[in-house]
Scaffold this motif. Structure first.
Motif, PDB file in Angstrom:
ATOM      1  N   LEU A 147      22.394  22.613   0.525  1.00  0.00           N
ATOM      2  CA  LEU A 147      21.857  23.154   1.775  1.00  0.00           C
ATOM      3  C   LEU A 147      21.380  24.574   1.535  1.00  0.00           C
ATOM      4  O   LEU A 147      22.146  25.425   1.095  1.00  0.00           O
ATOM      5  CB  LEU A 147      22.934  23.149   2.866  1.00  0.00           C
ATOM      6  N   ALA A 148      20.105  24.806   1.813  1.00  0.00           N
ATOM      7  CA  ALA A 148      19.526  26.131   1.617  1.00  0.00           C
ATOM      8  C   ALA A 148      18.401  26.340   2.624  1.00  0.00           C
ATOM      9  O   ALA A 148      17.720  25.386   3.011  1.00  0.00           O
ATOM     10  CB  ALA A 148      18.970  26.266   0.192  1.00  0.00           C
ATOM     11  N   PRO A 149      18.201  27.577   3.084  1.00  0.00           N
ATOM     12  CA  PRO A 149      17.076  27.851   3.971  1.00  0.00           C
ATOM     13  C   PRO A 149      15.762  27.498   3.285  1.00  0.00           C
ATOM     14  O   PRO A 149      15.628  27.621   2.066  1.00  0.00           O
ATOM     15  CB  PRO A 149      17.174  29.357   4.229  1.00  0.00           C
ATOM     16  N   GLY A 150      14.809  27.057   4.075  1.00  0.00           N
ATOM     17  CA  GLY A 150      13.511  26.708   3.501  1.00  0.00           C
ATOM     18  C   GLY A 150      12.605  26.129   4.554  1.00  0.00           C
ATOM     19  O   GLY A 150      13.010  25.909   5.707  1.00  0.00           O
ATOM     20  N   PRO A 151      11.354  25.879   4.189  1.00  0.00           N
ATOM     21  CA  PRO A 151      10.392  25.327   5.154  1.00  0.00           C
ATOM     22  C   PRO A 151      10.745  23.891   5.535  1.00  0.00           C
ATOM     23  O   PRO A 151      11.433  23.181   4.793  1.00  0.00           O
ATOM     24  CB  PRO A 151       9.063  25.386   4.391  1.00  0.00           C
ATOM     25  N   SER A 152      10.244  23.482   6.684  1.00  0.00           N
ATOM     26  CA  SER A 152      10.470  22.116   7.138  1.00  0.00           C
ATOM     27  C   SER A 152       9.830  21.129   6.183  1.00  0.00           C
ATOM     28  O   SER A 152       8.750  21.383   5.633  1.00  0.00           O
ATOM     29  CB  SER A 152       9.883  21.914   8.533  1.00  0.00           C
ATOM     30  N   SER A 153      10.510  20.001   5.991  1.00  0.00           N
ATOM     31  CA  SER A 153       9.902  18.927   5.206  1.00  0.00           C
ATOM     32  C   SER A 153       8.826  18.272   6.045  1.00  0.00           C
ATOM     33  O   SER A 153       8.938  18.159   7.272  1.00  0.00           O
ATOM     34  CB  SER A 153      10.962  17.908   4.794  1.00  0.00           C
ATOM     35  N   SER A 154       7.757  17.844   5.403  1.00  0.00           N
ATOM     36  CA  SER A 154       6.599  17.329   6.139  1.00  0.00           C
ATOM     37  C   SER A 154       6.843  15.960   6.733  1.00  0.00           C
ATOM     38  O   SER A 154       6.353  15.641   7.823  1.00  0.00           O
ATOM     39  CB  SER A 154       5.368  17.294   5.218  1.00  0.00           C
ATOM     40  N   ASP A 155       7.603  15.133   6.048  1.00  0.00           N
ATOM     41  CA  ASP A 155       7.831  13.771   6.517  1.00  0.00           C
ATOM     42  C   ASP A 155       9.214  13.636   7.130  1.00  0.00           C
ATOM     43  O   ASP A 155      10.178  14.229   6.641  1.00  0.00           O
ATOM     44  CB  ASP A 155       7.703  12.778   5.355  1.00  0.00           C
ATOM     45  N   PRO A 156       9.340  12.838   8.194  1.00  0.00           N
ATOM     46  CA  PRO A 156      10.675  12.592   8.754  1.00  0.00           C
ATOM     47  C   PRO A 156      11.587  11.990   7.690  1.00  0.00           C
ATOM     48  O   PRO A 156      11.168  11.148   6.902  1.00  0.00           O
ATOM     49  CB  PRO A 156      10.400  11.588   9.886  1.00  0.00           C
ATOM     50  N   PRO A 157      12.825  12.411   7.641  1.00  0.00           N
ATOM     51  CA  PRO A 157      13.727  11.914   6.592  1.00  0.00           C
ATOM     52  C   PRO A 157      14.130  10.464   6.819  1.00  0.00           C
ATOM     53  O   PRO A 157      14.280  10.010   7.959  1.00  0.00           O
ATOM     54  CB  PRO A 157      14.940  12.835   6.704  1.00  0.00           C
TER      55      PRO A 157
END
Length: 287
Positions: A147-157
């Motif tokens: 778990l780390a801060p970062g941009p949103s993933s483009s596709d729903p998980p």
């Protein structure tokens, strides 16, 4: 770590709503039989790691329903089919309560650093992955590989193939982080808040909520007697609001509710000087 105090069965005090919930999920109707079952599983869990939430039987209280922000998050989740994350889930009783209240179990992700607790949750509730299909993923919430801060993933998980909490960035509607932050130093609490914040969906009403040991003025508290975490860095309502509204999230992009209250049951602990600890109940909601 000091040798923890032995389990005290007198601390297993259930309200009528607690008992009704536990009878429903365990399918044990006899009150004494239910208590015996809880105590048996608690003894196993205490051998794994003696968290005070186990020693005080807090883990069976499904306190999620009593928290600010829960009702609103539940409404949003049921209507949108969103994802709920139970961070530091222990036995997963909060996740089970959310499912009982209508959040689809297969849209709930639970995580803990100790996977045995999730297994013991199935034992306590006499369930299986088939009967309670929430997704469990073992994770160290302070390990950036998990778990780390970062941009949103483009596709729903795809929750059926989830391998890291980082795949959830920007897609979680509700995060329950109860009895969690006070386990870490002030600096690590900041890291955890930033990381969990990056998971929250950018939709109005998306909420992070929970409770921690709290204090009127932010600082360190010390407990009397043997306890797994004898010193805790604690926030006040004002310091908690300042962390989330302006640090984790841009100023005024969230509403923060934080209140310092008494525990409504005996947790079997006193601070130095014999003072009863307080609880900080809180919710952080996107506007």
């Amino acid at each position: 770590m000091a040798t923890p105090a032995p389990l005290d069965p007198s601390l297993l005090v259930l309200t009528s709503s607690d008992e009704d919930f536990l009878k429903a999920i365990t399918r044990i109707d006899d009150a004494q039989g239910l208590r015996n079952h809880i105590q048996s599983v608690a003894r196993e869990a205490y051998e794994v790691f003696p968290y005070r939430s186990i020693g005080s039987y807090t883990f069976v209280k499904a306190m999620i329903a009593r928290l600010p922000g829960y009702a609103e998050a539940l409404f949003l989740g049921r209507s949108s089919g969103g994802i709920m994350l139970d961070a530091g889930c222990c036995f997963g009783l909060d996740a089970r309560k959310a499912a009982q209240d209508g959040w689809p179990a297969n849209r709930i992700v639970a995580t803990d650093i100790v996977p045995q607790f999730w297994d013991l949750g199935h034992k306590l509730c006499r369930s299986s992955a088939a009967s309670f299909p929430a997704v469990f993923i073992q994770a160290d919430l302070l390990n950036q590989a998990h778990l780390a801060p970062g941009p949103s993933s483009s596709d729903p998980p795809d929750l059926t193939n989830l391998s890291s909490l980082n795949q959830l960035r920007g897609h979680v509607t509700a995060i329950n982080a109860s009895a969690l932050f006070h386990l870490f130093s002030g600096e690590k609490q900041w890291d955890l808040a930033m990381a969990l914040g990056s998971l929250l969906a950018a939709v109005s009403g998306a909420t992070i909520f929970g409770w921690s040991t709290g204090i009127a003025e932010a600082g360190v508290i010390e407990f009397e007697g043997p306890v797994s975490h004898p010193r805790q860095s604690c926030h006040s309502p004002s310091s908690w609001e300042a962390l989330w509204n302006g640090v984790v999230f841009p100023k005024d992009s969230v509403r923060v509710s934080a209140r310092l209250v008494d525990f409504d049951y005996d947790v079997g602990l006193r601070l130095k000087g014999g003072i009863a600890p307080k609880k900080l109940e809180w919710a952080v909601q996107r506007v």
